[in-house]
Design a protein around this motif. Structure first.
Motif, short mmCIF file in Angstrom:
data_model
loop_
_atom_site.label_atom_id
_atom_site.label_comp_id
_atom_site.label_asym_id
_atom_site.label_seq_id
_atom_site.Cartn_x
_atom_site.Cartn_y
_atom_site.Cartn_z
N ASP A 104 0.85 -1.18 0.00
CA ASP A 104 0.00 0.00 0.00
C ASP A 104 0.89 1.24 0.00
O ASP A 104 1.65 1.47 0.94
N VAL A 105 0.80 2.02 -1.07
CA VAL A 105 1.64 3.20 -1.24
C VAL A 105 0.79 4.45 -1.04
O VAL A 105 -0.26 4.61 -1.68
N PHE A 106 1.23 5.31 -0.13
CA PHE A 106 0.50 6.52 0.20
C PHE A 106 1.23 7.75 -0.36
O PHE A 106 2.41 7.67 -0.74
N VAL A 107 0.51 8.87 -0.37
CA VAL A 107 1.09 10.11 -0.89
C VAL A 107 2.37 10.48 -0.14
O VAL A 107 3.36 10.91 -0.74
N LYS A 108 2.36 10.30 1.16
CA LYS A 108 3.53 10.65 1.96
C LYS A 108 4.77 9.85 1.58
O LYS A 108 5.90 10.27 1.85
N ASP A 109 4.55 8.68 0.95
CA ASP A 109 5.68 7.84 0.55
C ASP A 109 6.37 8.34 -0.71
O ASP A 109 7.57 8.08 -0.91
N VAL A 110 5.64 9.01 -1.58
CA VAL A 110 6.18 9.39 -2.89
C VAL A 110 6.29 10.90 -3.09
O VAL A 110 6.81 11.34 -4.11
N ALA A 111 5.78 11.68 -2.12
CA ALA A 111 5.76 13.12 -2.33
C ALA A 111 5.83 13.86 -1.01
O ALA A 111 5.63 13.29 0.07
N THR A 112 6.10 15.16 -1.13
CA THR A 112 6.03 16.07 0.02
C THR A 112 4.83 16.98 -0.17
O THR A 112 4.66 17.56 -1.25
N ILE A 113 4.01 17.05 0.85
CA ILE A 113 2.77 17.83 0.79
C ILE A 113 2.87 19.03 1.73
O ILE A 113 3.37 18.91 2.85
N TYR A 114 2.39 20.17 1.24
CA TYR A 114 2.29 21.34 2.13
C TYR A 114 0.95 22.02 1.92
O TYR A 114 0.50 22.23 0.79
N CYS A 115 0.32 22.37 3.04
CA CYS A 115 -0.92 23.13 3.01
C CYS A 115 -0.98 23.95 4.31
O CYS A 115 -0.53 23.49 5.36
N SER A 116 -1.55 25.15 4.21
CA SER A 116 -1.66 25.99 5.40
C SER A 116 -2.60 25.38 6.44
O SER A 116 -2.51 25.68 7.62
N ASP A 117 -3.51 24.52 5.98
CA ASP A 117 -4.42 23.82 6.88
C ASP A 117 -3.80 22.47 7.24
O ASP A 117 -3.68 21.59 6.38
N ALA A 118 -3.43 22.30 8.50
CA ALA A 118 -2.74 21.08 8.93
C ALA A 118 -3.63 19.85 8.76
O ALA A 118 -3.14 18.76 8.44
N ASN A 119 -4.93 19.99 8.98
CA ASN A 119 -5.84 18.86 8.84
C ASN A 119 -5.88 18.35 7.40
O ASN A 119 -5.85 17.14 7.15
N ILE A 120 -5.97 19.27 6.46
CA ILE A 120 -5.99 18.88 5.04
C ILE A 120 -4.64 18.29 4.65
O ILE A 120 -4.57 17.31 3.89
N GLN A 121 -3.57 18.85 5.16
CA GLN A 121 -2.25 18.32 4.86
C GLN A 121 -2.11 16.87 5.33
O GLN A 121 -1.61 16.01 4.60
N ASN A 122 -2.56 16.59 6.54
CA ASN A 122 -2.50 15.23 7.07
C ASN A 122 -3.40 14.29 6.28
O ASN A 122 -3.06 13.13 6.03
N LYS A 123 -4.58 14.80 5.88
CA LYS A 123 -5.51 13.98 5.10
C LYS A 123 -4.90 13.62 3.74
O LYS A 123 -5.03 12.49 3.28
N CYS A 124 -4.23 14.60 3.12
CA CYS A 124 -3.60 14.35 1.82
C CYS A 124 -2.44 13.36 1.95
O CYS A 124 -2.24 12.49 1.09
N ASN A 125 -1.65 13.50 3.00
CA ASN A 125 -0.53 12.59 3.21
C ASN A 125 -0.99 11.15 3.37
O ASN A 125 -0.30 10.21 2.98
N ALA A 126 -2.17 10.97 3.96
CA ALA A 126 -2.68 9.62 4.22
C ALA A 126 -3.44 9.02 3.05
O ALA A 126 -3.90 7.88 3.13
#
Length: 210
Positions: free
Chosen positions: A21-43
C-alpha cells in the motif's frame, strides 16, 4: 461559502517502497496551510501493488491530483514536482549480509585489477621507465642504477592524486563536494528514470530499440 485551500504537491522522481500500500507521503512532500488537510492528503492511498516481485511502476501526477481533490471539494492542488514519477517496489526480505559482502569484495577486486592493468599498460605505452632513466641521466650526469627517487615519487604521487581526485577515502572526504563516483551514479540513476518514463509513454508498440 467554502474557502479554497491550496495544496502544494512535490513528487519525487523515484521512490523505493517495501509495502504494497503506497501513500502520498511515501512518494511526495505535501504542504498546506491547513494542517488537517495536509494530514488527510498525506494519508491518501495512491496505489496498491498486487505482485510479489521487484518491479518499477511509472505513475502520473494527474492521478495523484485527482485523488487529492476528491478528498475535499475545497482542495486545489498545485503540482511543483515531477509530472511522472516512479515507484520502485522491493519486497521485504531478510538481509543477506554474507552475499552483500561477497559482492562488495568481488567489485573491489575487479576495480583494483582493472585500475592496476590500466596504469601498467599506460606506463608501458609511454615508456615511463625509459623517461625516468633519461631524466635521471640529464640531472645527475650518470646512468641510474636500479630504483631511484623518481619511481618512488611517481608511485606516491599517483596514489595521492587518485585520492584527491576521487575526494574519498573510507569514511573521510576532503571537502563537501560530491565525489566523481557519486556524480556518475546520480547521472546513471537519472538516465534510468528518464528511460523508464519514456518507454512507458511510447505509443509505437511495434517499434523496439535493441
Amino acid at each position: 461559502m467554502s474557502t479554497t485551500k491550496t495544496v502544494y504537491l512535490n513528487l519525487r522522481e523515484i521512490t523505493e517502497v517495501r509495502e504494497k500500500d503506497v501513500f502520498v507521503k511515501d512518494v511526495a512532500t505535501i504542504y498546506c496551510s491547513d494542517a488537517n488537510i495536509q494530514n488527510k492528503c498525506n494519508a491518501a492511498k495512491v496505489k496498491t501493488i498486487r505482485e510479489d516481485k521487484c518491479r518499477r511502476y511509472v505513475e502520473s501526477a494527474l492521478d495523484v491530483i485527482r485523488k487529492l481533490e476528491a478528498l475535499d471539494s475545497s482542495i486545489q492542488v498545485n503540482n511543483v514536482g515531477k509530472v511522472e514519477y516512479i515507484i520502485d517496489y522491493q519486497p521485504p526480505h531478510k538481509p543477506r549480509v554474507i552475499w552483500q559482502w561477497m559482492k562488495t569484495v568481488f567489485v573491489c577486486l575487479i576495480c583494483f585489477c582493472g585500475a592496476a592493468f590500466a596504469i601498467m599498460t599506460f606506463n608501458n605505452d609511454v615508456s615511463v621507465t625509459d623517461v625516468f632513466k633519461e631524466v635521471y641521466r640529464l640531472i645527475m650526469g650518470r646512468e641510474a642504477e636500479g630504483f631511484t627517487i623518481l619511481e618512488l615519487s611517481y608511485s606516491i604521487g599517483l596514489a595521492v592524486g587518485i585520492l584527491v581526485f576521487f575526494n574519498h577515502f573510507a569514511k573521510w572526504k576532503l571537502n563537501t563536494d560530491p565525489t566523481p563516483l557519486e556524480v556518475e551514479m546520480r547521472l546513471y540513476e537519472d538516465n534510468i528514470s528518464k528511460t523508464l518514463i519514456q518507454n512507458d509513454g511510447r505509443k509505437e508498440q511495434g517499434i523496439d530499440v535493441q
